[in-house]
Design an enzyme around this catalytic site. Sequence first.
Site, PDB file in Angstrom:
ATOM      1  N   GLU A   1      37.864  37.029  11.047  1.00 21.07           N
ATOM      2  CA  GLU A   1      39.072  36.959  10.223  1.00 21.07           C
ATOM      3  C   GLU A   1      39.592  38.376   9.978  1.00 21.07           C
ATOM      4  O   GLU A   1      40.374  38.613   9.075  1.00 21.07           O
ATOM      5  CB  GLU A   1      38.826  36.199   8.928  1.00 21.07           C
TER       6      GLU A   1
ATOM      7  N   CYS B   1      35.364  32.360   6.936  1.00 22.44           N
ATOM      8  CA  CYS B   1      33.965  32.613   7.334  1.00 22.44           C
ATOM      9  C   CYS B   1      33.366  31.489   8.168  1.00 22.44           C
ATOM     10  O   CYS B   1      32.283  31.637   8.727  1.00 22.44           O
ATOM     11  CB  CYS B   1      33.107  32.803   6.085  1.00 22.44           C
TER      12      CYS B   1
ATOM     13  N   HIS C   1      26.071  30.265   3.539  1.00 27.24           N
ATOM     14  CA  HIS C   1      27.029  31.359   3.720  1.00 27.24           C
ATOM     15  C   HIS C   1      26.833  32.299   2.533  1.00 27.24           C
ATOM     16  O   HIS C   1      26.754  31.858   1.385  1.00 27.24           O
ATOM     17  CB  HIS C   1      28.466  30.831   3.770  1.00 27.24           C
TER      18      HIS C   1
END
Length: 407
Positions: free
Chosen positions: A79, A111, A233
């Site tokens: 990103e 993500c 994450h």
Amino acid sequence: MRVGIDSLSLYTPGYYLDLALLAERRNTPLLKYVKGIGQERMAVPAPDEDVVTMGANAALQTLEGIDRTQIDTLIFATESGVDQSKAAGIYVHRLLGLPSRCRTFEVKQACCSSTAALQMALASVALKPSRKALIVASDVARYGFGSAGEPTQGAGAIAMVVSAHPRLVEIHPACGSYTEDVMDFWRPNYMNEAVVDGKYSIKMYLKALMESWHAYCEEGGMALGEFSRFCYHLPFTRMAEKAHRHLVRNTGTNLSAEQQAAQIDDTLIYNRLIGNCYTASLYVGLLSLLEGGERDLGNQHVGMFSYGSGCMGSFFGGTVQPGYRALLHARRHRDMLQAREALTFERYEAFYNHVAQRDGSDYQNPRNHTGAYRFAGVSDHKRLYETLNAPADQPVEAPADGDFVKV
Ligand code: HMG
């Protein structure tokens, strides 16, 4: 057909900011960063590093001992893209000397795109098991200078080879996903930093976790108790603690705080020293688990949750393969983290403020410590990458237009 991750490597820049220094400058109690957020250091890219150089450095290592002619797909997840049109992976493809028949493209959903890339690669390998796919996830997490997000910055890349009969982690077919259009974190094209509603982003992360978990269960996934470890994450390490507690509580699972901590602690070691690397973060956590723990995890199941703001989540699982330890680069990763240079606050500020010119004029980047590749500058609107010490078995060709500078 067993498919999954056959090799996995990490690269992070050679500079970091100690959060003790940031706490002092921001007049914030250090305990807030170390305990409240769970971070100690954050990686800071030098001006001559970007997602291409970080990704190529990670990939160089993950391809060791792997026949590159078998790589038929390179998916680059980021990103922090360097071009609106050309995939960053095309530069990596050249820097690594991958076969011209290897298709190469970039994917995006905050993500989470690295996990979408993994799922795509698994499907492709399952269709034709002689194939191997290379996934590179590379990002610079950047928030406003002096903002609440600042201590959760970081930078790094992971690279993994996906194959049939994987030697590291077999990935199971069940994957539960959740998508909802929300504005918790985003970066408009005209901005160099993310816009974020921090508290709301945590709320959405937890909502997406539960929704993805329910979808995973409907897909016929494993019971929670069958997983011995969980990778989340990692925007910051405390997030994993919050997420795991949320999942355990909302599934009515009976686990003490110590038991919950034991299921995630080893996944947090690298992230605490690197910070958020967006697309790479979940897999930095997986690598930290495989390389950081004392116990052999062979044949154990690991639950994984990928979250991308905006938002999308995916929950899936994998089984660590017996003998996996022999394939890891643990010593090298630890040495890389230890060899990093601590930045003074002034140098951090200078690195932060070095944002590439956007007026289209040519520029050269100052030379800093990098890995085997560096981003030399821009000439005639073209990004120039240098190879500093490519191993002899990896010839690097000049691109067709001859602008490539070999040092
Ligand atoms: P903040 O407002 O600075 O911090 O923002 P806070 O006041 O909420 O404090 C954080 C924690 O420190 C709290 O603990 C405090 O109690 C504690 P909690 O209530 O959460 O348990 N604390 C202390 N602890 C010990 N001693 C003290 C002390 N003082 C306070 N003296 C925030 C924090 C993370 C929101 C901010 O840094 C931020 O906005 N970060 C960026 C956004 C983010 O990381 N979001 C995470 C979920 S979204 C996601 O993961 C996606 C993402 O990776 C992007 C993508 O997908 O592309 C971000």
